[in-house]
Design a protein around this motif. Structure first.
Motif, PDB file in Angstrom:
ATOM      1  N   THR A   5      60.794 -15.429   9.172  1.00 36.56           N
ATOM      2  CA  THR A   5      60.092 -16.250  10.159  1.00 36.56           C
ATOM      3  C   THR A   5      58.831 -15.529  10.610  1.00 36.56           C
ATOM      4  O   THR A   5      58.866 -14.325  10.845  1.00 36.56           O
ATOM      5  N   TYR A   7      55.859 -15.581  13.567  1.00 34.85           N
ATOM      6  CA  TYR A   7      55.594 -16.083  14.908  1.00 34.85           C
ATOM      7  C   TYR A   7      54.190 -15.686  15.377  1.00 34.85           C
ATOM      8  O   TYR A   7      53.628 -14.696  14.923  1.00 34.85           O
ATOM      9  N   THR A  15      55.219 -15.430  25.210  1.00 37.51           N
ATOM     10  CA  THR A  15      56.178 -16.313  24.556  1.00 37.51           C
ATOM     11  C   THR A  15      55.879 -16.399  23.064  1.00 37.51           C
ATOM     12  O   THR A  15      54.733 -16.242  22.633  1.00 37.51           O
ATOM     13  N   LEU A  16      56.922 -16.663  22.279  1.00 32.49           N
ATOM     14  CA  LEU A  16      56.803 -16.765  20.824  1.00 32.49           C
ATOM     15  C   LEU A  16      56.684 -18.212  20.393  1.00 32.49           C
ATOM     16  O   LEU A  16      57.347 -19.095  20.956  1.00 32.49           O
ATOM     17  N   GLN A  17      55.870 -18.436  19.390  1.00 35.49           N
ATOM     18  CA  GLN A  17      55.752 -19.755  18.774  1.00 35.49           C
ATOM     19  C   GLN A  17      55.854 -19.579  17.269  1.00 35.49           C
ATOM     20  O   GLN A  17      55.061 -18.845  16.672  1.00 35.49           O
ATOM     21  N   PRO A  18      56.833 -20.224  16.617  1.00 38.44           N
ATOM     22  CA  PRO A  18      56.955 -20.043  15.169  1.00 38.44           C
ATOM     23  C   PRO A  18      55.772 -20.644  14.428  1.00 38.44           C
ATOM     24  O   PRO A  18      55.354 -21.763  14.729  1.00 38.44           O
ATOM     25  N   ARG A  26      65.358 -19.787  12.305  1.00 35.14           N
ATOM     26  CA  ARG A  26      65.032 -19.381  13.667  1.00 35.14           C
ATOM     27  C   ARG A  26      66.285 -18.830  14.340  1.00 35.14           C
ATOM     28  O   ARG A  26      67.369 -19.399  14.242  1.00 35.14           O
ATOM     29  N   GLU A  31      64.465 -14.010  19.025  1.00 33.70           N
ATOM     30  CA  GLU A  31      63.301 -14.467  19.783  1.00 33.70           C
ATOM     31  C   GLU A  31      63.350 -13.986  21.231  1.00 33.70           C
ATOM     32  O   GLU A  31      62.341 -13.489  21.757  1.00 33.70           O
ATOM     33  N   HIS A  32      64.479 -14.117  21.875  1.00 32.57           N
ATOM     34  CA  HIS A  32      64.592 -13.651  23.266  1.00 32.57           C
ATOM     35  C   HIS A  32      64.504 -12.137  23.352  1.00 32.57           C
ATOM     36  O   HIS A  32      63.912 -11.598  24.290  1.00 32.57           O
ATOM     37  N   GLN A  35      60.707 -11.289  23.049  1.00 28.69           N
ATOM     38  CA  GLN A  35      59.954 -11.714  24.239  1.00 28.69           C
ATOM     39  C   GLN A  35      60.295 -10.856  25.452  1.00 28.69           C
ATOM     40  O   GLN A  35      59.406 -10.401  26.179  1.00 28.69           O
ATOM     41  N   SER A 431      61.603 -10.825  10.361  1.00 22.67           N
ATOM     42  CA  SER A 431      60.828 -11.608  11.324  1.00 22.67           C
ATOM     43  C   SER A 431      59.465 -10.952  11.464  1.00 22.67           C
ATOM     44  O   SER A 431      59.367  -9.812  11.911  1.00 22.67           O
ATOM     45  N   ILE A 433      55.796 -10.980  13.230  1.00 15.44           N
ATOM     46  CA  ILE A 433      55.218 -11.516  14.462  1.00 15.44           C
ATOM     47  C   ILE A 433      53.740 -11.184  14.504  1.00 15.44           C
ATOM     48  O   ILE A 433      53.333 -10.020  14.499  1.00 15.44           O
TER      49      ILE A 433
END
Length: 436
Positions: A5, A7, A15-18, A26, A31-32, A35, A431, A433
């Motif tokens: 993924t 992001y 905040t993350l946006q894919p 996902r 993700e949490h 962040q 992942s 980012i």
């Protein structure tokens, strides 16, 4: 899991946006974790270090997450190779082997991945949080430099990320174990996470995490380990696992529908747990004060079934025998209350197949106790053995189609490992980012 993924991370909102991923790839825990760890860096490092933090983040982050073999079932791979169901066969697998998925048509009480029930989501969340906090300079988890204050920060952020990702405040024991290692634990008040649960209402994430870090975490944690000359074994019966959330949901539904009986069962289970702890602590004390008598009793009992654990030569030897038998009886009580809970809630906390296996295990020479860990179900069984008797249990389990795992009790908690497994061309979940 061979998933990737990419992001974008907003430096303003954290905040993350894919950017690209399939919905299946996902992972809310990842993700949490990302962040909240970045938000914690902003909250802890202060305004004077913001520019340096921004520079690090603008380089982007490439995070590779690998699941240790002990978290997942490799029974199919072992059987396909015609190998026996033994820890030695498991040891032949390369580290971080590809993961077996359960069939799509499996019931709702089975998870997507064939697992061993060791809290993999909590371990993963803790690892991602700890890695980022260390990388961003919030904590120092280098070997020999770990301090409680840094571990406490990792615990608070990982605990928050895990609870919000799963949509509820669970026991928190898996995360606490991942951070600190073996322990006796009493959960924190759910109100500690009220600000994090309110984050969805538009409160800035940095402010939310700052409140979490300053909250009164009222959990209890004490060091705990098995007495000397005892081995904790974990076995995988090979039924693909159970879904903890669905089983917990069923128990909660029963608690609401029958509060009086559920509270009474819960009270008796708690008393039995406390009694087991008391007996194990007594054995640790006897091992320290009367080491010779303790060793002699353990060695003698390791080759006998429990009904023959009698006849202490002196007062201290008799005290060891009584504590051993007390621990066994407490475990039998725990199992009884867990079975009753499962029957009342309509779920297999200790399924009949597991009961037969556990009874047979507890009737073997040198076995102190046996049970189902965690939320119960089909994930795994455990046993605590005396002296050198674990080898006999492993062989007996193998003959019953139960695979004894390589995992052992670990008092150390979260730690940094320097060996980058990507150099070994291992299939991983990645992942990536990009930060803007």
């Amino acid at each position: 899991m061979s998933r990737e993924t990419i992001y974008k991370l907003s430096l303003k909102h954290l905040t993350l946006q894919p950017v690209s991923s399939s919905s299946a790839s996902r992972n809310p825990f990842v993700e949490h974790a990302v962040q909240y760890a970045v938000a914690a860096a902003h909250a802890k490092l202060g305004k004077d270090k913001t520019d340096a933090l921004q520079k690090i983040l603008l380089q982007g982050l490439d995070i590779t997450i690998l699941g240790c073999n002990e978290f997942y079932s490799y029974r199919n791979q072992i059987e396909l190779q015609g190998l026996p169901l033994t820890p030695e066969s498991l040891a032949l697998l390369p580290p971080f082997s590809s993961i077996t998925f359960n069939a799509e048509e499996s019931s709702g009480q089975k998870p997507e991945v064939a697992k061993t029930g060791l809290g993999s989501s909590a371990a993963m969340t803790t690892a991602v949080v700890a890695s980022l906090l260390h990388y961003l300079g919030v904590v120092d988890l280098s070997s020999g430099k770990k301090v409680d204050a840094d571990l406490d920060i990792v615990h608070m952020i990982a605990q928050t990320a895990h609870c919000i990702a799963q949509g509820k405040v669970g026991s928190g024991f898996d995360v606490s174990s991942a951070v600190y290692g073996s322990q006796r634990y009493v959960r924190f008040s759910p109100e500690v996470l009220s600000s994090a649960q309110g984050a969805v209402k538009g409160i800035p994430l940095e402010e939310v995490i700052s409140d979490v870090l300053q909250a009164k975490w009222d959990h209890e944690r004490k060091k705990f380990s098995l007495p000397p000359s005892m081995t904790l074994l974990l076995g995988e019966p090979g039924t693909g696992g159970s879904s903890t959330p669905s089983m917990v949901g069923a128990v909660k539904k029963w608690q609401k529908s029958d509060p009086q009986n559920s509270l009474e069962t819960w009270r008796k289970l708690s008393e039995a747990n406390s009694a087991l702890e008391l007996h194990l602590n007594a054995l640790s004390g006897l091992a320290e004060k009367h080491s010779d008598a303790y060793k002699n009793v353990i060695n003698r009992c390791s080759v006998l079934t429990s009904e023959k654990w009698v006849g202490g030569e002196d007062e201290s030897s008799q005290a060891v025998i009584e504590a051993l038998l007390g621990a066994r009886n407490s475990m039998l009580g725990i199992r009884n209350h867990m079975r009753k809970m499962g029957e009342a809630a309509g779920i297999p906390i200790e399924p009949e197949s597991q009961s037969e296996l556990l009874d047979a295990t507890m009737n073997m020479e040198g076995v102190l106790l046996a049970g189902v860990p965690g939320a119960g179900g089909f994930d795994a069984v455990f046993a605590v053995t005396l002296g050198a008797s674990s080898d006999n249990v492993i062989r007996a389990w193998s003959s019953r189609n139960v695979l004894a795992l390589l995992v052992r009790e670990d008092p150390n908690g979260v730690s940094i490992e320097n060996n980058d497994p990507r150099a070994k061309e291992i299939t991983t979940a990645v992942s990536s980012i990009r930060i803007e």
